[in-house]
Design a protein around this motif. Structure first.
Motif, PDB file in Angstrom:
ATOM      1  N   PRO A  89       0.797  -1.226   0.000  1.00 42.78           N
ATOM      2  CA  PRO A  89       0.000   0.000   0.000  1.00 42.78           C
ATOM      3  C   PRO A  89       0.831   1.278   0.000  1.00 42.78           C
ATOM      4  CG  PRO A  89      -0.892  -1.581   1.572  1.00 42.78           C
ATOM      5  CD  PRO A  89       0.437  -2.122   1.120  1.00 42.78           C
ATOM      6  N   LYS A  90       2.030   1.235   0.567  1.00 45.85           N
ATOM      7  CA  LYS A  90       2.867   2.436   0.542  1.00 45.85           C
ATOM      8  C   LYS A  90       3.331   2.758  -0.871  1.00 45.85           C
ATOM      9  CE  LYS A  90       4.616   2.301   5.285  1.00 45.85           C
ATOM     10  NZ  LYS A  90       5.835   2.254   6.152  1.00 45.85           N
ATOM     11  N   ASN A  92       1.808   1.764  -3.765  1.00 40.02           N
ATOM     12  CA  ASN A  92       0.711   2.122  -4.672  1.00 40.02           C
ATOM     13  C   ASN A  92      -0.003   3.408  -4.257  1.00 40.02           C
ATOM     14  OD1 ASN A  92      -1.543   1.418  -2.857  1.00 40.02           O
ATOM     15  ND2 ASN A  92      -1.101  -0.728  -3.348  1.00 40.02           N
ATOM     16  N   GLY A  93       0.413   3.996  -3.145  1.00 42.76           N
ATOM     17  CA  GLY A  93      -0.077   5.311  -2.768  1.00 42.76           C
ATOM     18  C   GLY A  93      -1.342   5.325  -1.939  1.00 42.76           C
ATOM     19  N   SER A  94      -1.884   4.176  -1.620  1.00 42.79           N
ATOM     20  CA  SER A  94      -3.168   4.162  -0.914  1.00 42.79           C
ATOM     21  C   SER A  94      -3.049   4.543   0.556  1.00 42.79           C
ATOM     22  CB  SER A  94      -3.839   2.794  -1.051  1.00 42.79           C
ATOM     23  OG  SER A  94      -3.023   1.748  -0.574  1.00 42.79           O
ATOM     24  N   THR A  95      -1.829   4.657   1.062  1.00 43.08           N
ATOM     25  CA  THR A  95      -1.673   5.128   2.440  1.00 43.08           C
ATOM     26  C   THR A  95      -1.485   6.645   2.518  1.00 43.08           C
ATOM     27  OG1 THR A  95       0.731   4.764   2.358  1.00 43.08           O
ATOM     28  CG2 THR A  95      -0.632   2.952   3.194  1.00 43.08           C
ATOM     29  N   ARG A  96      -1.334   7.305   1.381  1.00 48.52           N
ATOM     30  CA  ARG A  96      -1.071   8.754   1.373  1.00 48.52           C
ATOM     31  C   ARG A  96      -2.318   9.572   1.669  1.00 48.52           C
ATOM     32  NH1 ARG A  96       3.783  10.630  -1.169  1.00 48.52           N
ATOM     33  NH2 ARG A  96       2.770  12.593  -1.733  1.00 48.52           N
ATOM     34  N   TRP A  97      -3.489   9.062   1.265  1.00 44.04           N
ATOM     35  CA  TRP A  97      -4.727   9.811   1.414  1.00 44.04           C
ATOM     36  C   TRP A  97      -5.768   8.944   2.131  1.00 44.04           C
ATOM     37  CZ3 TRP A  97      -1.952   9.962  -3.239  1.00 44.04           C
ATOM     38  CH2 TRP A  97      -1.380  11.205  -3.549  1.00 44.04           C
ATOM     39  N   PRO A  98      -5.645   8.786   3.449  1.00 49.04           N
ATOM     40  CA  PRO A  98      -6.578   7.931   4.186  1.00 49.04           C
ATOM     41  C   PRO A  98      -8.019   8.399   4.095  1.00 49.04           C
ATOM     42  CG  PRO A  98      -5.213   9.236   5.683  1.00 49.04           C
ATOM     43  CD  PRO A  98      -4.627   9.394   4.327  1.00 49.04           C
ATOM     44  N   SER A 105      -4.231  -3.551  -1.198  1.00 43.09           N
ATOM     45  CA  SER A 105      -3.224  -4.496  -1.679  1.00 43.09           C
ATOM     46  C   SER A 105      -3.928  -5.683  -2.319  1.00 43.09           C
ATOM     47  CB  SER A 105      -2.315  -4.968  -0.546  1.00 43.09           C
ATOM     48  OG  SER A 105      -3.049  -5.712   0.410  1.00 43.09           O
ATOM     49  N   THR A 106      -3.224  -6.329  -3.204  1.00 40.91           N
ATOM     50  CA  THR A 106      -3.735  -7.524  -3.857  1.00 40.91           C
ATOM     51  C   THR A 106      -2.551  -8.411  -4.202  1.00 40.91           C
ATOM     52  OG1 THR A 106      -5.101  -8.352  -5.681  1.00 40.91           O
ATOM     53  CG2 THR A 106      -3.690  -6.464  -6.157  1.00 40.91           C
ATOM     54  N   ASP A 107      -2.811  -9.584  -4.711  1.00 41.74           N
ATOM     55  CA  ASP A 107      -1.729 -10.482  -5.099  1.00 41.74           C
ATOM     56  C   ASP A 107      -0.923  -9.885  -6.249  1.00 41.74           C
ATOM     57  OD1 ASP A 107      -2.474 -12.339  -3.202  1.00 41.74           O
ATOM     58  OD2 ASP A 107      -3.732 -13.487  -4.575  1.00 41.74           O
ATOM     59  N   PRO A 108       0.307 -10.348  -6.443  1.00 47.30           N
ATOM     60  CA  PRO A 108       1.114  -9.834  -7.557  1.00 47.30           C
ATOM     61  C   PRO A 108       0.469 -10.124  -8.902  1.00 47.30           C
ATOM     62  CG  PRO A 108       2.467 -11.069  -5.998  1.00 47.30           C
ATOM     63  CD  PRO A 108       1.047 -11.319  -5.620  1.00 47.30           C
TER      64      PRO A 108
END
Length: 212
Positions: A89-90, A92-98, A105-108
């Motif tokens: 998540p860090k 892919n940016g999803s922790t930047r804007w809670p 997160s997902t599988d590779p």
């Protein structure tokens, strides 16, 4: 049969997800299934999804991957430089804007993308172009006269370069030397906003003029 393109504006950032059907009836692919994909999920209920193609792995473009991959059992394609972003998540940016979304997160991805690769899907050929700048693993997909540019090139705009891994010089190079080399009549389907054409952007884009 020409490529048939349906656009879904998904999630709080209104990310364009594209549902593509070609010459093989009942089969489709998805480019960038964004967050809150319920309208897209409803539309694909009776379709076989051959693949999910990601132009890059920022959270607003991959938010629907987990739900659709589990529902349809389809593989995901992503550039090797962002191979860890789906699981982190860090990155892919999803922790930047809670306030926008929870950590995602997902599988590779099942398959790696690289510059020059040609994918045979839904009876059509998709050529992969590595177009970094917005993110290190950003790619664009060209199928015939249709270009899916992710967050590299918009109508009279360009992708931001201030996120981790972004680089303005690379973005300008990707647009001037790769995307602007295509025919003026190529239709651009961007990651956000309305579609445009290469020729129009070469003349009117205020951020990246065509090279003289």
């Amino acid at each position: 049969m020409a490529l048939h393109i349906e656009t879904f504006s998904l999630g709080p950032l209104e990310t364009n997800a594209y549902l593509l059907t070609g010459s093989e009836e009942g089969k489709a692919i998805i480019i960038d299934p964004g967050m809150n994909p319920a309208p897209l999920v409803k539309r694909i209920a009776d379709l076989e999804i051959e693949a999910i193609l990601l132009t890059h792995a920022h959270f607003d473009h991959m938010g629907g991957v987990e739900e659709i991959r589990k529902l349809k059992g389809c593989p995901v394609y992503l550039h090797t430089m962002e191979s860890e972003w789906l699981t982190n998540p860090k990155l892919n940016g999803s922790t930047r804007w809670p306030e926008v979304c929870p950590p995602l997160s997902t599988d590779p991805a099942e398959y790696d993308l690289a510059d020059g690769l040609e994918l045979q899907l839904i009876g059509e050929t998709f050529k992969v172009y590595h177009t970094p700048g917005h993110s290190p693993g950003s790619v664009s997909f060209l199928c015939g006269n249709d270009l899916f540019s992710g967050d590299v090139l918009f109508r009279m705009g360009v992708g931001r370069t201030d996120l981790p891994g972004g680089r303005e010089r690379d973005l300008i190079h990707s647009i001037q030397n790769t995307l602007y080399s295509f025919s003026d009549e190529v239709i651009v389907y961007p990651g956000h906003g309305p579609r445009t054409k290469i020729g129009y952007e070469k003349q009117h884009n205020p951020y990246v003029p065509a090279r003289s």
